[in-house]
Scaffold this motif. Structure first.
Motif, PDB file in Angstrom:
ATOM      1  N   PHE A 122       0.870  -1.272   0.213  1.00  0.00           N
ATOM      2  CA  PHE A 122      -0.055   0.093   0.093  1.00  0.00           C
ATOM      3  C   PHE A 122       0.758   1.439  -0.086  1.00  0.00           C
ATOM      4  N   PHE A 123       2.141   1.212  -0.036  1.00  0.00           N
ATOM      5  CA  PHE A 123       2.969   2.443   0.090  1.00  0.00           C
ATOM      6  C   PHE A 123       3.835   2.718  -0.962  1.00  0.00           C
ATOM      7  N   SER A 124       4.168   3.701  -1.359  1.00  0.00           N
ATOM      8  CA  SER A 124       5.172   3.893  -2.548  1.00  0.00           C
ATOM      9  C   SER A 124       6.524   3.285  -2.269  1.00  0.00           C
ATOM     10  N   THR A 125       7.163   3.387  -3.212  1.00  0.00           N
ATOM     11  CA  THR A 125       8.591   2.839  -3.071  1.00  0.00           C
ATOM     12  C   THR A 125       9.461   3.625  -2.347  1.00  0.00           C
ATOM     13  N   SER A 126       9.354   5.026  -2.529  1.00  0.00           N
ATOM     14  CA  SER A 126      10.083   5.859  -1.563  1.00  0.00           C
ATOM     15  C   SER A 126       9.581   5.679  -0.190  1.00  0.00           C
ATOM     16  N   GLU A 127       8.405   5.800  -0.096  1.00  0.00           N
ATOM     17  CA  GLU A 127       7.875   5.248   1.412  1.00  0.00           C
ATOM     18  C   GLU A 127       8.224   4.120   2.052  1.00  0.00           C
ATOM     19  N   TYR A 128       8.188   3.078   1.307  1.00  0.00           N
ATOM     20  CA  TYR A 128       8.792   1.815   1.635  1.00  0.00           C
ATOM     21  C   TYR A 128      10.358   1.801   1.945  1.00  0.00           C
ATOM     22  N   ASN A 129      11.122   2.547   1.043  1.00  0.00           N
ATOM     23  CA  ASN A 129      12.561   2.757   1.286  1.00  0.00           C
ATOM     24  C   ASN A 129      12.700   3.341   2.839  1.00  0.00           C
ATOM     25  N   TYR A 130      11.936   4.578   3.033  1.00  0.00           N
ATOM     26  CA  TYR A 130      12.276   5.397   4.141  1.00  0.00           C
ATOM     27  C   TYR A 130      11.966   4.334   5.333  1.00  0.00           C
ATOM     28  N   ILE A 131      11.058   3.385   5.319  1.00  0.00           N
ATOM     29  CA  ILE A 131      10.924   2.363   6.359  1.00  0.00           C
ATOM     30  C   ILE A 131      12.105   1.290   6.427  1.00  0.00           C
ATOM     31  N   HIS A 132      12.385   0.968   5.481  1.00  0.00           N
ATOM     32  CA  HIS A 132      13.219  -0.188   5.111  1.00  0.00           C
ATOM     33  C   HIS A 132      14.635   0.037   5.685  1.00  0.00           C
ATOM     34  N   ALA A 134      15.644   1.915   7.762  1.00  0.00           N
ATOM     35  CA  ALA A 134      16.022   2.073   9.322  1.00  0.00           C
ATOM     36  C   ALA A 134      16.371   0.907   9.781  1.00  0.00           C
ATOM     37  N   HIS A 135      17.032   1.169  11.147  1.00  0.00           N
ATOM     38  CA  HIS A 135      17.494  -0.227  11.745  1.00  0.00           C
ATOM     39  C   HIS A 135      16.336  -0.642  12.969  1.00  0.00           C
ATOM     40  N   GLY A 136      16.511  -1.899  12.926  1.00  0.00           N
ATOM     41  CA  GLY A 136      15.698  -2.554  14.113  1.00  0.00           C
ATOM     42  C   GLY A 136      14.107  -1.869  14.194  1.00  0.00           C
ATOM     43  N   CYS A 137      13.992  -1.706  15.739  1.00  0.00           N
ATOM     44  CA  CYS A 137      12.638  -1.224  15.821  1.00  0.00           C
ATOM     45  C   CYS A 137      12.187   0.024  15.477  1.00  0.00           C
ATOM     46  N   ILE A 138      13.171   0.795  14.712  1.00  0.00           N
ATOM     47  CA  ILE A 138      12.949   2.079  14.131  1.00  0.00           C
ATOM     48  C   ILE A 138      12.067   1.850  13.129  1.00  0.00           C
ATOM     49  N   GLN A 139      12.097   0.752  12.243  1.00  0.00           N
ATOM     50  CA  GLN A 139      11.202   0.614  11.174  1.00  0.00           C
ATOM     51  C   GLN A 139       9.767   0.704  11.513  1.00  0.00           C
TER      52      GLN A 139
END
Length: 229
Positions: A122-132, A134-139
């Protein structure tokens, strides 16, 4: 523009029923249909909160407060096109934003979810990359950050689920922006950290969003509402 935050607590039965007697009948019936007590309290206090705000800001008596809904289900105050509001709640918190232009607010408790699959779908590629990236629980924290920003935008637009989550992209930089293709409006976003374990976001058509939050005490709200309304 004003942003209100309220932390809910239990309500004794006689006060609960008394509050319900002072709201719209259809809303009262919906509240009583909830099985979970916390759901009942959130729905009731959210209604009391916005009615109390309207009484203070517009000097409208309770009996004169009438809500209508657009074709997507977003409520607005009948006869007052420049009074816009939006309410969100999650777990222990209810939040409300009012503005002279369309506004959306969303709060979410950070809970363990299969966020990677949701983000991929449901998210765009850039939104997904912003999450992915990050490290560990920050995701997980970033997932809810994106989620609340996207929800606040949808709620500001007032078109509900007719706007698919993957039809627009939130760009999270120093200044947050949205790319929705056909929408030529300029939206402003702000993130709030009201408590560890929650994410909150506001979206408005105004150029600036206040950084101030008005903390509302539930017991004081109830007593004030019952005495005035």
């Amino acid at each position: 523009m004003e942003i209100y935050v309220l932390k809910i607590s239990d309500i004794v039965e006689y006060k609960f029923n008394k509050l319900c007697s002072k709201i719209d009948k259809s809303k009262k019936l919906k509240i009583y249909k909830y099985i979970n007590e916390k759901d009942r309290i959130r729905a009731l206090i959210g209604e009391v909160l916005i009615r109390n705000i309207i009484n203070k800001k517009l000097n409208l008596d309770n009996g004169c407060i009438e809500f209508e809904h657009n074709k997507y289900g977003k409520p607005h105050l009948k006869g007052h096109p420049y009074f816009n509001f939006n309410i969100s709640h999650s777990e222990e918190y209810i939040v409300c934003a009012i503005d002279d232009k369309p506004i959306g607010i969303d709060i979410e408790a950070i809970k363990p979810v299969e966020y990677e699959n949701i983000a991929k779908s449901f998210f765009s590629t850039s939104e997904y990359n912003y999450i992915h990236t990050a490290h560990g629980c920050i995701q997980l924290s970033r997932f809810y950050e994106v989620w609340t920003l996207k929800e606040s935008y949808i709620k500001c637009c007032g078109e509900g689920l007719s706007i698919p989550l993957n039809s627009f992209c939130i760009s999270i930089r120093e200044n947050i922006s949205v790319n929705s293709g056909n929408d030529r409006c300029i939206y402003t976003f702000r993130r709030f950290n009201i408590e560890s374990g929650y994410k909150m976001a506001v979206c408005s058509l105004n150029e600036e969003i206040t950084n101030d939050i008005i903390i509302i005490d539930q017991n004081r709200l109830i007593n004030e509402y019952l005495s005035v309304m």
